[in-house]
Every structure is written in structure tokens, then in C-alpha cells.
Write an enzyme that holds these catalytic residues in place. Structure first.
Site: not given
Length: 299
Positions: A254-255
Site C-alpha cells: 500500500d502506497v
DNA sequence: TGCCAGGGTCTTT
DNA sequence: AAAGACCATGGC
């Protein structure tokens, strides 16, 4: 629509109405609910019944005050109570998480700043998977725009006091679509295929929330999800976190999570997968809550 | 205005 | 198993 039912839902000590409402408010262009003057309002689809409209507000030590319009009977009211309890994740005991987080260099500040925040979920399975797919590889602002178009094109709605409130499209509706009907919303070809494919599996009954709940282990549930075209490791863990409430769901790629670590450590680059795994060791079995709290730093 | 965004599949090594 | 190509659009 003047007549309504009213219930109070008790909340745990580790609960802040303000923090949860703030989370909902920060979800910019959200189309599934409205937050205004301390009230959270939305339409709610009850299987086999007409949709209801609910208004949630803070009842202090009495917990949540929920007003319900359009409930057929007590069974409907119980379903609403169940939904709200699930949505606010009221049944998780956060004390072990807070005890762990107090000693953690990343979570210390988070639990102080967002104390009482619950992992606000997405109880509806098709909505959770769809939202995961829609959000893949695009910025959040555009993801909300895409979801709004999706909902307002293929969902149904009810009106309450002159305003329109939307229900998420049913898998039956989406399963019957062709890719050509989704692409005009600015969904990519792939995303359109994924959404229709998932909807079809759900309609067939070969992909269900119940099957995931019945899976022998977290890894088994993850495998059931990643076997579906369009659902990779990130989306699987996102769904397990927001819908199945798996405490150890962990969207590693997840960025937002990576950027939160980068921000807290004042790094020039996002941490690598290995670095993230190393620093997340203390979060064991609370990865889901750790991720949710760290996301809050990005708003 | 170019980089980047709540990634995933498919192919190649 | 691991790495690279490709997708493919808007936000800022």
C-alpha cells in the site's frame, strides 16, 4: 417519513465518536454517506426488504444514537444494529493494540492523536471488493470520482428530506453489464473486466463473504481471494481488513502505508518491502489496525 | 508538466 | 521465484 425508530448502541471505552466521524468526513468525495453537524446519514440496503434510512449521532456515555426510517419490524432494526456495530467495529477490544502501540515508535504518536478511532469497515462484501479494485493504482481523489460515477450510474437511491442517498450497485446489476458500459465512466478496460468478473462470481455463489469467514486460516482466505482475476495481494488484504475484519490483514504494497512510514521516519524514499516487514514485526496480529491508524497521518 | 497514484496480469528469465 | 513489460487515466 415522519415516523422513525430509535436505538442506542453501546460503545467500548476505547471509542471516540469525534475521531470516527472525522475519518468519515476526510473521505473527500464519498458518495455512500453524508456527515453534517455531528450526524452521519446514509441509506442502507436490507436484503429482501425495502431500503432504510439511518441517522447516527453521539449519545455520549449511552453510545451511538441511531434513528431509523422505514424499518419493517424489529428484525429490520436488529439488522441495522448489526450493520452499525460492524461498520464501527465496536466489538474489537483495542486494549491489547494500545498496549503494544505505546511501545512502538510508529504507532505511539498515532494512538495518541487518533485515540478512540475504530477501523471503520465496509460490511458489504461486493462494495468492499469493488472499492478495492476501483482504487488500484490511481490517486484517491480519482478513485472517489470513479466510485461516485459507478454508484450513481448503476446503483439505486432513496430520497430523504429532499436529498438523494445512494445504495451501492448490486452484483446482479454489474454481472449483467458489458465492458463497454463501464469504460465510459473512465474505468480502464481491465478494471471493467475485473468488476464484472467479480460480480459474476458473487452472483454464482462461488465467491462469498461466508466462504471467506469459513476458511480455515487467514492464509486460506487470502488464497481464495487472490485466485480471482483482478484481486492481487493488496486488494485481498484490503478486503480482509475492511470487510472480514481480519486483525492481521496487511496491505504490504500500500502506497499510503509506505508514505506514512516515509513521513514518520523523514526518509527520502519509501521503505522497501523488507524494511516494512522488519519494522512491522511488533504489530503481529494487529497489522490491520496499525495500517488504519497510520493512514490517518496522510490526511 | 511530468511524476505518481490505497496494483494486477501476463510474459520472460 | 523473480523481474520486466504493459495497462492507461486523472490529480497536483
Amino acid at each position: 417519513m415522519e415516523q422513525y425508530d430509535e436505538i442506542q448502541i453501546p460503545v467500548p471505552a476505547e471509542f471516540s465518536f469525534h475521531q470516527n466521524m472525522k475519518y468519515l468526513m476526510d473521505a473527500g468525495n464519498e458518495c455512500m454517506y453524508e456527515v453534517e453537524d455531528g450526524h452521519i446519514r446514509r441509506a442502507l440496503s436490507i436484503p429482501g426488504e425495502a431500503p432504510v434510512f439511518i441517522d447516527i449521532s453521539d449519545a455520549g456515555t449511552d453510545g451511538l444514537l441511531v434513528k431509523i426510517w422505514g424499518a419493517a419490524d424489529d428484525t429490520t432494526i436488529q439488522k441495522v444494529q448489526h450493520y452499525v456495530t460492524d461498520w464501527f467495529d465496536l466489538e474489537t477490544d483495542l486494549r491489547p493494540f494500545y498496549a503494544m502501540a505505546q511501545e512502538d515508535r510508529y504507532l505511539q504518536k498515532a494512538i495518541e492523536q487518533f485515540y478512540g478511532l475504530r477501523n471503520m469497515g465496509i460490511p458489504d462484501f461486493f462494495e468492499a471488493v469493488s472499492w478495492g479494485i476501483i482504487g488500484q493504482q490511481i490517486n484517491l481523489a480519482f478513485a472517489f470520482t470513479l466510485k461516485r460515477r459507478f454508484v450513481e450510474t448503476f446503483g439505486s437511491s432513496i430520497e430523504w428530506q429532499g436529498k438523494r442517498y445512494w445504495l451501492f450497485p448490486t452484483p446482479e446489476t454489474i454481472a449483467a453489464l458489458s465492458v463497454e458500459e463501464l469504460v465510459p465512466l473512465q474505468m480502464t478496460q481491465r478494471k471493467s473486466e475485473y468488476l464484472i468478473g467479480v460480480a459474476r462470481l458473487i452472483v454464482e455463489g462461488s465467491l462469498t463473504k461466508e466462504a471467506l469467514q469459513a476458511a480455515g486460516s487467514f492464509k486460506d482466505a487470502e488464497k481464495l481471494l487472490t485466485a480471482v482475476r483482478g484481486i492481487g495481494p493488496w486488494t485481498a488484504n484490503y478486503v480482509l481488513m475492511r470487510c472480514l475484519r481480519s486483525p492481521n490483514a496487511f496491505p504490504l504494497a500500500d502506497v499510503g502505508l509506505l508514505n506514512a512510514i516515509k513521513y514518520l521516519d523523514n526518509l527520502d524514499e519509501k521503505p522497501s518491502r523488507e524494511e516494512l516487514l522488519r519494522l512491522a514485526v511488533p504489530w503481529a496480529d494487529w497489522e490491520s489496525y496499525a495500517t488504519f491508524y497510520l493512514w490517518r497521518f496522510l490526511y
